[in-house]
Design a protein around this motif. Sequence first.
Motif, PDB file in Angstrom:
ATOM      1  N   ALA A  75       0.851  -1.188   0.000  1.00  0.00           N
ATOM      2  CA  ALA A  75       0.000   0.000   0.000  1.00  0.00           C
ATOM      3  C   ALA A  75       0.888   1.241   0.000  1.00  0.00           C
ATOM      4  N   THR A  76       0.336   2.337  -0.485  1.00  0.00           N
ATOM      5  CA  THR A  76       1.070   3.600  -0.554  1.00  0.00           C
ATOM      6  C   THR A  76       0.184   4.732  -0.066  1.00  0.00           C
ATOM      7  N   TRP A  77       0.751   5.564   0.810  1.00  0.00           N
ATOM      8  CA  TRP A  77       0.063   6.755   1.302  1.00  0.00           C
ATOM      9  C   TRP A  77       0.727   7.956   0.652  1.00  0.00           C
TER      10      TRP A  77
ATOM     11  N   VAL B 191       4.593   7.405   1.726  1.00  0.00           N
ATOM     12  CA  VAL B 191       4.795   6.342   2.715  1.00  0.00           C
ATOM     13  C   VAL B 191       4.408   5.030   2.050  1.00  0.00           C
ATOM     14  N   ASP B 192       5.324   4.071   2.063  1.00  0.00           N
ATOM     15  CA  ASP B 192       5.057   2.761   1.479  1.00  0.00           C
ATOM     16  C   ASP B 192       4.984   1.716   2.574  1.00  0.00           C
TER      17      ASP B 192
ATOM     18  N   ASP C 156       6.197  -7.369   3.432  1.00  0.00           N
ATOM     19  CA  ASP C 156       7.011  -7.948   4.512  1.00  0.00           C
ATOM     20  C   ASP C 156       6.904  -7.131   5.804  1.00  0.00           C
ATOM     21  N   GLY C 157       6.056  -6.080   5.803  1.00  0.00           N
ATOM     22  CA  GLY C 157       5.823  -5.278   7.004  1.00  0.00           C
ATOM     23  C   GLY C 157       6.669  -4.030   7.118  1.00  0.00           C
ATOM     24  N   ARG C 158       7.629  -3.844   6.228  1.00  0.00           N
ATOM     25  CA  ARG C 158       8.451  -2.642   6.312  1.00  0.00           C
ATOM     26  C   ARG C 158       7.637  -1.408   5.935  1.00  0.00           C
ATOM     27  N   VAL C 159       7.896  -0.318   6.652  1.00  0.00           N
ATOM     28  CA  VAL C 159       7.292   0.974   6.367  1.00  0.00           C
ATOM     29  C   VAL C 159       8.422   1.895   5.925  1.00  0.00           C
ATOM     30  N   LEU C 160       8.280   2.429   4.706  1.00  0.00           N
ATOM     31  CA  LEU C 160       9.282   3.322   4.150  1.00  0.00           C
ATOM     32  C   LEU C 160       8.679   4.713   4.003  1.00  0.00           C
ATOM     33  N   VAL C 161       9.428   5.735   4.409  1.00  0.00           N
ATOM     34  CA  VAL C 161       9.011   7.118   4.216  1.00  0.00           C
ATOM     35  C   VAL C 161       9.996   7.730   3.227  1.00  0.00           C
TER      36      VAL C 161
END
Length: 185
Positions: free
Chosen positions: A36-38, A46-47, A51-56
């Motif tokens: 998902a992407t915010w 924000v991705d 695998d649960g990683r959150v990338l900003v």
Amino acid sequence: MRGFSLFYGVVLLVGCAVHPPARWAEGGAPLVLTRATWERPHGVVVDLLPDGRVLVDGEHLWTLDRAGRVTDGGNNPVALLEEGGGVWGPEYQRMGGVGPTSAAPPESGYAWLTLGPGGEVTRYSADGEPMAAGVWRGCEGPAQQTCMLVTHLLTLKEGKPPGVSGVSVGVGIGVGIGVGVGIRR
């Protein structure tokens, strides 16, 4: 003398250890991990990865697991989402509440964030005025609560919720992780 120094060194390290949220080992609410992407205002992206990683903006901030746990890049506890929606941080600090479509800051019964049916994120000011806060893509159905948790934690990290002062999420080397909450009067 060396044994004496070693003993006090171990005591000092144990005394400074960070206590993860209660029930950390068994986990909390089940989360659905998806792609998902915010897309946020001002071009910040924000991705959420499967695998649960959150990338900003491409930088790894947190990792979520399917048991409601959130850790930082060093695998240190950041938060735990409970079955009932309560969010707890290290040192037993309340971090508010998160449901599938809304989140409330600590010490408040009112939502400060909502997630609409089209993925639109709305943030509410202290006087209840809605403000557009971007759009999630890929957060339909059971993944909504996962996206709402990321939205809530990132909003807490970036600044104080309306009506609450002093909320922060941070890491202190050798000291621990702390969340402070104070009600503005």
